[in-house]
Design an enzyme around this catalytic site. Structure first.
Site, PDB file in Angstrom:
ATOM      1  N   ASP A 134     -17.258   1.898 -18.068  1.00  0.00           N
ATOM      2  CA  ASP A 134     -17.697   3.264 -18.312  1.00  0.00           C
ATOM      3  C   ASP A 134     -19.189   3.347 -18.624  1.00  0.00           C
ATOM      4  O   ASP A 134     -19.917   4.176 -18.066  1.00  0.00           O
ATOM      5  CB  ASP A 134     -16.887   3.857 -19.473  1.00  0.00           C
ATOM      6  CG  ASP A 134     -17.144   5.334 -19.664  1.00  0.00           C
ATOM      7  OD1 ASP A 134     -18.158   5.666 -20.317  1.00  0.00           O
ATOM      8  OD2 ASP A 134     -16.376   6.166 -19.164  1.00  0.00           O
ATOM      9  N   TRP A 164     -15.808   8.591 -18.073  1.00  0.00           N
ATOM     10  CA  TRP A 164     -15.483   8.154 -16.702  1.00  0.00           C
ATOM     11  C   TRP A 164     -14.185   7.368 -16.682  1.00  0.00           C
ATOM     12  O   TRP A 164     -13.416   7.445 -15.728  1.00  0.00           O
ATOM     13  CB  TRP A 164     -16.653   7.358 -16.119  1.00  0.00           C
ATOM     14  CG  TRP A 164     -17.942   8.092 -16.317  1.00  0.00           C
ATOM     15  CD1 TRP A 164     -19.039   7.679 -17.018  1.00  0.00           C
ATOM     16  CD2 TRP A 164     -18.247   9.420 -15.852  1.00  0.00           C
ATOM     17  NE1 TRP A 164     -19.999   8.649 -17.010  1.00  0.00           N
ATOM     18  CE2 TRP A 164     -19.550   9.728 -16.300  1.00  0.00           C
ATOM     19  CE3 TRP A 164     -17.562  10.366 -15.102  1.00  0.00           C
ATOM     20  CZ2 TRP A 164     -20.167  10.945 -16.027  1.00  0.00           C
ATOM     21  CZ3 TRP A 164     -18.167  11.586 -14.827  1.00  0.00           C
ATOM     22  CH2 TRP A 164     -19.446  11.860 -15.291  1.00  0.00           C
ATOM     23  N   ASP A 165     -13.912   6.600 -17.740  1.00  0.00           N
ATOM     24  CA  ASP A 165     -12.618   5.924 -17.851  1.00  0.00           C
ATOM     25  C   ASP A 165     -11.485   6.938 -17.875  1.00  0.00           C
ATOM     26  O   ASP A 165     -10.463   6.782 -17.190  1.00  0.00           O
ATOM     27  CB  ASP A 165     -12.558   5.095 -19.145  1.00  0.00           C
ATOM     28  CG  ASP A 165     -13.191   3.725 -18.995  1.00  0.00           C
ATOM     29  OD1 ASP A 165     -13.269   3.224 -17.872  1.00  0.00           O
ATOM     30  OD2 ASP A 165     -13.595   3.151 -20.018  1.00  0.00           O
ATOM     31  N   LEU A 166     -11.645   7.970 -18.688  1.00  0.00           N
ATOM     32  CA  LEU A 166     -10.572   8.946 -18.863  1.00  0.00           C
ATOM     33  C   LEU A 166     -10.354   9.765 -17.598  1.00  0.00           C
ATOM     34  O   LEU A 166      -9.217  10.036 -17.204  1.00  0.00           O
ATOM     35  CB  LEU A 166     -10.890   9.854 -20.051  1.00  0.00           C
ATOM     36  CG  LEU A 166     -10.994   9.119 -21.396  1.00  0.00           C
ATOM     37  CD1 LEU A 166     -11.479  10.063 -22.488  1.00  0.00           C
ATOM     38  CD2 LEU A 166      -9.664   8.496 -21.779  1.00  0.00           C
TER      39      LEU A 166
END
Length: 406
Positions: A134, A164-166
């Site tokens: 991320d 960005w991970d989520l």
């Protein structure tokens, strides 16, 4: 959890945030999600934040409601078992989530011959197979250079939230369901690749930020000001900080009415030949005149009185709270049906969220805790793979699967 995906079996071999998030969302909608880890735990098993006993709040948060299998994935036998679990038969099976590399023992080329209608959703760092996390995605996108106060100059500011991970985890769950729909229509399986970097760059492009840069250069830093609209933090008479927003005309009219600044606003509009009600961007353009006006007005209010007045006019606002306040907030946690107080594998008892969607026609169901590592190894290997008790015991003796009695 809901039961919309009841009967669907999803196998997950993953670590960190994005891929476990995809599995979590599918589980919360009713899918049976089997997470497979290395015996002793993968690289995210002890990640901070931790309980006093060293267990990871992070791990037990992202793996609620899943089944857990522990294998020695450094051995050919352990890898073979994972492949069998992922490609086991069943009309509502054959769905596999992973962030393992494109090549190797979990490649599409190795798994798909075992099950032609396999759906393999692979979360990647970059589309070329290179690694990315991320923070490295955010740094490449330029986000840290438009975050924070203008006084920072060229110093980057990393965000704490792994956006960005989520987003990638949520998109992976969505793409998996799209591939499932395609399979139900055609019988075809496929590999779906979702690179973290692609999610990042596509998202800022969708928000118009790439076009903005191409036509006017990088956006400046604006601190807590909301770009292109009216929004910022202000301090009340009793020292509380509130976030005030006015995007719609109704929100703007309500805010002006509550603060009693209509005459001053009209004067600024006349002097500057504009209308703040008709055009939200004008509120941003002329914030040099509006913000001091709102600052003085807010500073005359006690926070509780201001909150009631803003609510009565349908204004958009929010208090600034520490997380220790948020966790006790009735609207957010303590009276929110999203949360249930449960005991977790760490031994800690605290409120945990279920599915974030509210489906009025369906019962939300109870929040299920994460498993202890390897809790379901015997169940999965006997019921899904079809091993006999003797075969399972032999694998335990060889150290290929986790000992359920350990």
């Amino acid at each position: 959890m809901y039961t919309l995906l009841d009967g669907l079996r999803v196998v997950e071999a993953s670590s960190f945030v994005a891929c476990p998030t995809a599995g979590l969302y599918l589980s919360q909608m009713g899918a049976e999600v089997i997470r497979v880890d290395q015996i002793g735990g993968g690289p995210d098993f002890r990640r901070w934040p931790q309980a006093e006993n060293g267990d990871s709040f992070y791990w037990e948060g992202l793996n609620k409601g899943k089944l857990s299998v522990a294998l020695d994935l450094s051995t050919d036998e352990g890898r073979e078992l994972l492949a069998e679990i992922a490609t086991a038969p069943g009309e509502k099976a054959g769905v596999f989530l992973t962030n393992f590399p494109v090549g190797g023992f979990l490649s599409w080329e190795r798994l798909s011959p075992r099950r032609e209608d396999l759906i393999l959703t692979r979360i990647m760092g970059r589309a070329d197979g290179g690694p990315a996390l991320d923070y490295t995605v955010a740094s490449a996108l330029g986000i840290p250079f438009i975050t924070g106060p203008e006084s920072l100059g060229d110093e980057p500011v990393n965000a704490v939230l792994p956006a960005w991970d989520l987003l990638t985890g949520a998109y992976a769950a969505f793409a998996t369901m799209a591939a499932l729909h395609h399979r139900s229509e055609t019988g075809e399986g496929q590999e779906v690749r979702i690179p973290l970097a692609d999610v990042g760059i596509a998202t800022i492009a969708n928000l118009g930020q790439l076009a903005e840069t191409l036509h006017g250069g990088d956006r400046k830093r604006y601190g807590n000001d909301v770009f292109g609209a009216f929004g910022r933090d202000f301090i009340t008479r009793d020292g509380e900080r509130v976030m005030l927003m006015a995007i719609t005309p109704r929100q703007w009219r309500g805010l002006v009415a509550v603060l009693g600044i209509a005459d001053d606003v009209a004067r600024i509009e006349k002097e500057r030949r504009t209308s703040f009600e008709r055009d939200e961007s004008e509120r941003f353009v002329h914030r040099d005149a509006l913000y001091p006006l709102v600052e003085r007005a807010v500073a005359m209010w006690e926070s509780g009185e201001l909150a009631s007045a803003l609510d009565s006019e349908g204004c958009c606002w929010g208090p600034y709270q520490r997380m220790e306040q948020a966790v006790r907030d009735p609207n957010l946690v303590t009276d929110n049906p999203l949360f249930s107080a449960i005991t977790h594998p760490s031994g800690a008892h605290y409120a945990a969220p279920g599915a974030m969607a509210t489906l009025p026609a369906h019962a939300r169901g109870l929040v299920r805790p994460a498993p202890c590592l390897g809790d379901d190894t015997e169940k999965v290997l006997t019921e899904v793979v079809g091993l006999g008790e003797g075969q399972f015991a032999a694998l335990v003796d060889q150290g290929i699967v986790g000992d359920p009695k350990a």
